[in-house]
Design a protein around this motif. Structure first.
Motif, PDB file in Angstrom:
ATOM      1  N   ILE A   1       0.845  -1.199   0.000  1.00 19.61           N
ATOM      2  CA  ILE A   1       0.000   0.000   0.000  1.00 19.61           C
ATOM      3  C   ILE A   1       0.880   1.248   0.000  1.00 19.61           C
ATOM      4  CG2 ILE A   1      -1.827   1.266   1.191  1.00 19.61           C
ATOM      5  CD1 ILE A   1      -2.592  -1.343   2.576  1.00 19.61           C
ATOM      6  N   THR A   2       0.660   2.129  -0.966  1.00 19.57           N
ATOM      7  CA  THR A   2       1.424   3.371  -1.091  1.00 19.57           C
ATOM      8  C   THR A   2       0.461   4.545  -1.297  1.00 19.57           C
ATOM      9  OG1 THR A   2       1.610   3.331  -3.501  1.00 19.57           O
ATOM     10  CG2 THR A   2       3.253   2.054  -2.252  1.00 19.57           C
ATOM     11  N   THR A   3       1.040   5.737  -1.391  1.00 16.57           N
ATOM     12  CA  THR A   3       0.219   6.919  -1.683  1.00 16.57           C
ATOM     13  C   THR A   3      -0.395   6.823  -3.079  1.00 16.57           C
ATOM     14  OG1 THR A   3       2.221   8.067  -2.440  1.00 16.57           O
ATOM     15  CG2 THR A   3       1.533   8.441  -0.167  1.00 16.57           C
TER      16      THR A   3
ATOM     17  N   ASN B   1      12.036   6.087  -3.209  1.00 12.05           N
ATOM     18  CA  ASN B   1      11.050   7.164  -3.097  1.00 12.05           C
ATOM     19  C   ASN B   1      10.152   6.924  -1.889  1.00 12.05           C
ATOM     20  OD1 ASN B   1      12.131   8.106  -5.456  1.00 12.05           O
ATOM     21  ND2 ASN B   1      10.449   7.432  -6.761  1.00 12.05           N
ATOM     22  N   ASN B   2       9.864   7.981  -1.159  1.00  9.83           N
ATOM     23  CA  ASN B   2       9.032   7.867   0.039  1.00  9.83           C
ATOM     24  C   ASN B   2       7.554   7.843  -0.357  1.00  9.83           C
ATOM     25  OD1 ASN B   2      11.349   7.924   1.555  1.00  9.83           O
ATOM     26  ND2 ASN B   2      11.190  10.075   2.105  1.00  9.83           N
ATOM     27  N   LEU B   3       6.983   6.641  -0.325  1.00  5.04           N
ATOM     28  CA  LEU B   3       5.590   6.476  -0.742  1.00  5.04           C
ATOM     29  C   LEU B   3       4.704   5.953   0.374  1.00  5.04           C
ATOM     30  CD1 LEU B   3       5.946   4.941  -4.324  1.00  5.04           C
ATOM     31  CD2 LEU B   3       5.670   7.325  -3.673  1.00  5.04           C
TER      32      LEU B   3
ATOM     33  N   VAL C   1      -1.401  -8.099   2.182  1.00  8.25           N
ATOM     34  CA  VAL C   1      -1.142  -6.663   2.070  1.00  8.25           C
ATOM     35  C   VAL C   1      -0.172  -6.212   3.149  1.00  8.25           C
ATOM     36  CG1 VAL C   1      -3.414  -6.208   1.080  1.00  8.25           C
ATOM     37  CG2 VAL C   1      -3.099  -6.009   3.542  1.00  8.25           C
ATOM     38  N   GLN C   2       0.599  -5.190   2.820  1.00  8.10           N
ATOM     39  CA  GLN C   2       1.448  -4.525   3.807  1.00  8.10           C
ATOM     40  C   GLN C   2       1.622  -3.082   3.382  1.00  8.10           C
ATOM     41  OE1 GLN C   2       4.897  -7.056   3.584  1.00  8.10           O
ATOM     42  NE2 GLN C   2       5.836  -5.877   1.959  1.00  8.10           N
ATOM     43  N   VAL C   3       2.022  -2.245   4.318  1.00  3.78           N
ATOM     44  CA  VAL C   3       2.159  -0.814   4.058  1.00  3.78           C
ATOM     45  C   VAL C   3       3.599  -0.508   3.671  1.00  3.78           C
ATOM     46  CG1 VAL C   3       1.823   1.499   5.001  1.00  3.78           C
ATOM     47  CG2 VAL C   3       0.336  -0.380   5.751  1.00  3.78           C
ATOM     48  N   SER C   4       3.767   0.327   2.672  1.00  2.00           N
ATOM     49  CA  SER C   4       5.097   0.700   2.200  1.00  2.00           C
ATOM     50  C   SER C   4       5.931   1.301   3.326  1.00  2.00           C
ATOM     51  CB  SER C   4       4.979   1.703   1.051  1.00  2.00           C
ATOM     52  OG  SER C   4       6.255   2.087   0.586  1.00  2.00           O
TER      53      SER C   4
END
Length: 336
Positions: free
Chosen positions: A166-168, A200-202, A190-193
């Protein structure tokens, strides 16, 4: 059933060791290489140059050392593992020792699915959104279609799940990716970036992410094929939004870089920088002399390989049913 017996044996050994206060890793993750054919924005690893990769003999020495230390589950990743021509040989050796899984971006999967599946218990294929979003995040047009073709072929031979970060870019499409997994007849993890220093910071803004996590938890409860446990989402929400810390057990997982070096203390905190070779290390001694306590309250990442084993409890019947009884039942049914 051959794979179940050594896993149960090592699990009993590990449980008895734990009763004596001994720490033993039971999950291993190994990056076979950093090289990749995609250019994912949130990933730092394809940006690294590979040194000399391990030979099959060195891979076997690594696996034997991990098995002796009590490891039961082995996961291979990259980079892109399917870029290695000797992947089948490596997986064959792993499958003799461990419950074996692989993560791939799927680009090369269609033509290799049947040859690698015989040595796999689980296959994860990365999909991070619908077509346009996925191709943007993965950096190469056509990657979505290649991944779908690979999934359709691979699920003929092995249990498959989508792996989603999961990213922006994609947070507003994650529930649609869950729907896609259901339509394809596969699972989804699922996991969060995580914001690595060389990528890149997403990582999504936490306030906006809250509703996404609640939606995923609801979909899990409603029977969608989400691999993560319900407790996974409960724990993330409690920690990131209400300050209720979960006790991380980084010692439950050992990660190995492409040169066969142990990554300490975990996958993310030192950004996969390895130290000593696995086969030159007394893993059990290292695990029981290392100061793990300073990382127990970290709570910075959402990686399943750390969070899920850290919160697992034999007293949580829902987790026992899903992770132990359900997994064994699925394995037996796949053999029939």
């Amino acid at each position: 059933m051959a794979i179940i017996e050594p896993i149960i044996g090592r699990s009993i050994k590990r449980k008895m060791g734990g009763m004596r206060g001994k720490k033993m890793p039971f999950i291993a993750g190994h990056k076979l290489l950093y090289t990749c054919n995609l250019r994912c924005d949130m990933c730092p690893f394809w940006r690294r140059k590979d040194e000399r990769l391990l030979s099959i003999d060195e891979e076997i020495m690594m696996m034997d050392s991990l098995a002796s230390a009590g490891v039961s589950f082995m996961g291979f990743e990259g980079g892109e593992p399917l870029l290695r021509n000797d992947l089948e040989d490596i997986l064959r050796e792993s499958h003799r020792r461990f419950h074996t899984s692989l993560v791939t971006n799927g680009w090369l999967l269609k033509n290799r699915a049947s040859s690698i599946a015989k040595y796999l218990d689980y296959l994860f294929v990365s999909i991070d959104g619908l077509k346009e979003t996925h191709d943007k995040q993965r950096g190469v047009p056509g990657s979505f279609e290649h991944a779908l073709e690979g999934i359709e072929e691979a699920k003929k031979y092995v249990q498959v799940a989508i792996s989603t970060t999961i990213t922006t870019y994609n947070m507003n499409e994650i529930t649609k990716v869950v729907e896609l997994a259901k339509d394809l007849g596969v699972g989804i993890n699922v996991q969060v970036s995580y914001d690595y220093s060389t990528a890149n910071n997403l990582s999504p803004e936490k306030k906006a992410l809250y509703d996404v996590l609640l939606s995923l938890k609801k979909m899990k409860e409603d029977g969608y094929p989400i691999v993560n446990s319900k407790e996974y989402f409960d724990t993330l929400i409690s920690s990131w939004y209400y300050g209720i810390k979960w006790a991380c057990k980084p010692w439950s997982t050992v990660n190995i870089d492409p040169q066969g070096r142990i990554v300490m203390p975990c996958y993310v905190l030192n950004e996969y920088a390895g130290s000593s070779k696995v086969w030159e290390t007394d893993i059990v001694r290292l695990w029981n002399t290392y100061d793990w306590s300073q990382y127990e309250s970290c709570n910075k990442c959402s990686l399943s390989c750390y969070l899920e084993p850290s919160i697992f409890s034999w007293k949580k019947l829902s987790m026992v049913n899903e992770r132990i009884i359900g997994s064994i039942a699925n394995y037996i049914s796949s053999m029939l």
